[in-house]
Design an enzyme around this catalytic site. Sequence first.
Site, PDB file in Angstrom:
ATOM      1  N   ASP A 247       2.813  -4.311   8.009  1.00 27.57           N
ATOM      2  CA  ASP A 247       1.442  -3.733   7.930  1.00 27.57           C
ATOM      3  C   ASP A 247       0.500  -4.756   7.880  1.00 27.57           C
ATOM      4  O   ASP A 247       0.189  -5.479   7.014  1.00 27.57           O
ATOM      5  CB  ASP A 247       1.564  -3.186   6.591  1.00 27.57           C
ATOM      6  CG  ASP A 247       0.127  -2.458   6.263  1.00 27.57           C
ATOM      7  OD1 ASP A 247      -0.664  -2.582   6.891  1.00 27.57           O
ATOM      8  OD2 ASP A 247       0.259  -1.887   5.145  1.00 27.57           O
TER       9      ASP A 247
ATOM     10  N   LYS B  64     -10.884  -1.163  10.085  1.00 23.59           N
ATOM     11  CA  LYS B  64     -10.863  -2.516   9.313  1.00 23.59           C
ATOM     12  C   LYS B  64     -11.125  -3.555  10.029  1.00 23.59           C
ATOM     13  O   LYS B  64     -11.645  -4.656   9.892  1.00 23.59           O
ATOM     14  CB  LYS B  64      -9.761  -2.543   8.631  1.00 23.59           C
ATOM     15  CG  LYS B  64      -9.501  -1.418   7.855  1.00 23.59           C
ATOM     16  CD  LYS B  64      -8.094  -1.693   6.806  1.00 23.59           C
ATOM     17  CE  LYS B  64      -7.529  -0.351   5.940  1.00 23.59           C
ATOM     18  NZ  LYS B  64      -8.628   0.072   4.893  1.00 23.59           N
TER      19      LYS B  64
ATOM     20  N   HIS C 126       0.785  -1.267  -0.020  1.00 19.70           N
ATOM     21  CA  HIS C 126       0.037   0.025  -0.102  1.00 19.70           C
ATOM     22  C   HIS C 126       0.886   1.199  -0.022  1.00 19.70           C
ATOM     23  O   HIS C 126       2.137   1.105   0.593  1.00 19.70           O
ATOM     24  CB  HIS C 126      -0.872  -0.124   1.196  1.00 19.70           C
ATOM     25  CG  HIS C 126      -2.129   0.970   1.307  1.00 19.70           C
ATOM     26  ND1 HIS C 126      -1.730   2.161   1.640  1.00 19.70           N
ATOM     27  CD2 HIS C 126      -3.337   1.031   1.091  1.00 19.70           C
ATOM     28  CE1 HIS C 126      -2.788   3.111   1.600  1.00 19.70           C
ATOM     29  NE2 HIS C 126      -3.688   2.193   1.384  1.00 19.70           N
TER      30      HIS C 126
ATOM     31  N   CYS D 241      -4.750   2.415  -3.732  1.00 18.93           N
ATOM     32  CA  CYS D 241      -3.604   3.068  -3.151  1.00 18.93           C
ATOM     33  C   CYS D 241      -2.345   1.860  -3.170  1.00 18.93           C
ATOM     34  O   CYS D 241      -1.640   1.836  -2.335  1.00 18.93           O
ATOM     35  CB  CYS D 241      -3.875   3.493  -1.682  1.00 18.93           C
ATOM     36  SG  CYS D 241      -5.018   4.629  -1.431  1.00 18.93           S
TER      37      CYS D 241
ATOM     38  N   GLN E 261      -4.948  -5.274   6.644  1.00 16.62           N
ATOM     39  CA  GLN E 261      -5.541  -6.197   6.200  1.00 16.62           C
ATOM     40  C   GLN E 261      -5.607  -7.638   6.676  1.00 16.62           C
ATOM     41  O   GLN E 261      -6.289  -8.457   6.470  1.00 16.62           O
ATOM     42  CB  GLN E 261      -5.302  -6.429   4.508  1.00 16.62           C
ATOM     43  CG  GLN E 261      -5.486  -5.255   3.818  1.00 16.62           C
ATOM     44  CD  GLN E 261      -6.907  -4.473   3.725  1.00 16.62           C
ATOM     45  OE1 GLN E 261      -7.958  -5.432   3.921  1.00 16.62           O
ATOM     46  NE2 GLN E 261      -7.104  -3.317   3.568  1.00 16.62           N
TER      47      GLN E 261
END
Length: 420
Positions: free
Chosen positions: A214, A240, A137, A378, A217
Site C-alpha cells: 500500500d 495524495k 489503514h 482509518c 502515503q
Amino acid sequence: MKAMSHLAESRAPSGSFDVMRLREDFPILKVKVHGKPLVYLDNGATSQKPQAVIDALNRYYSAENSNIHRGVHYLSEHATTVYEAARGKIRQFINARSDKEIIFVRGTTEAINLVAQCYGRSFLKAGDEIIVSAMEHHSNIVPWQILCEQTGAKLRVIPINHEGELVMEEFRRLLNDKTKFVSITHVSNALGTIVQVKEIVALAHERGVPVMLDGAQAVPHLRVDVQDLGCDFYAFSGHKLFGPTGVGVLYGSAELLEKMPPYQGGGDMISLVTFEKTHYNVLPYKFEAGTPNIAGGIGLGAAIDYLLPLDWCRLAAHEHKLLSYATAALSSIDGLRIIGTAKEKAGVLSFVLDHVHAHDVGTILDQEGVAVRAGHHCAMPVMQRFGVPATTRASFAFYNTIEEIDVLVRAIHRVRKVFG
C-alpha cells in the site's frame, strides 16, 4: 509539452530546493481561513494541486472532452492519446516494466479490493493465511477480512513496538507453509513509519509468497521503484500525489495479472462477446471496465509531469528538516505526546494532548488557520495499540515551511491555554 519543458527548465538551474518558488505553483496556498493565512498540514488526507494539474483538467473538459478507446473521430483519438500517455508517465514514475502493468483504478482502496477479489478468490482456500500488520489503514484490513470470510483463509497480524515499528522477528515467525499472501503498508498514514518493505518482500519471496504494498502515503515522499522493491503489486492514489481525486493506480506484475480474472464486467474489458462466451481484453484493459475517470488519469499524468523535474534528494531533505524541526518543537510542549517515533519516518506527526480530545485540538487549530486531521485516521487498531481514542495528525508536503510549523506550535499553545 511546452508547459512541461518550461517546468523542467525553470527548476533545473536553481541548484537548491526553493520552497517559496514552488508554493507559487499551488493557488490554494494563498487562501485565508478565518482571516488568517492557510497553513495546510493535512497532506496525508489529500495533497493540494499545482496549477499545471488544474490547467490539465480544465483543458480536457474545455478542449478535449470525449470518450476514449472506441471513437474514430478527432476528439476521441486525441483524448485516448493523452490518457494513454498518462499511463506511460506512471510506468516511468514507478519504474514498472511495461504500460500493461499499470491499471487505472479509483484509488488505493479499489486497488487492494481488486487484488483481494481477483487474486485472493482465485488462489486462496480454507486454511491459507494472509499476513498484514498492526499499522494498516482500514482499506488494507477489511478487504482481506472479507476474503477470509469468503474462502475460509485466516488473517495474521504483525505486531508493532512502542515506537511504531514492525516487529520483524514476529513477521519471520508468522511466515510459514500456510502463508499465501502478504499485504503491507509502505508508509503508515497514522504514524509516518517507513516500513522496510524490501526485506519483507525478500523474506516472503523465499517462500514463494506474493506481496502487495500500500503505497498511498509513500509516493508523495519517496521515489518508488517497483522493480527495485521486487513487490508483486503496488497501489497508490492520485489525490495524495498532487493529482485529482477519484483516480489511482494498481501496479501488478504482468505474470500474475494474466492469471487473474477480471474485477468487473462491461465495456472495454472485452475483446468478443456472445451469449455463449466472452473473451476478455488484453492487459491492462481487462481490469478497466466501463468509461474510466479520463480527466483524472490525464490530471494524474500532469501531476507526474510536474513532479519528475523536481530534485527529489533536496525535496526529501527539506521534508526531513520539516519533520525534525516539528518533532523537536512539539516535544518541548508540556502535556504533549507524540504517537509514532520510528527511526525512519515520512512527513507525519501524530500527537495527543493531556485532557484534550483530538477533535477539540483540531477545532482550535482551524481557528488559527491551521488544517490538520483529528480522529483515528482509518487506523483504529493503531489507536488501540497505543491506548488512545484518537490523535491529531500534522502531515507535511514539500510546499510546507518552517514558518508554518511555528504557526502550528503557537496554535497548540493556544489550545493548552483554552483548556487550562
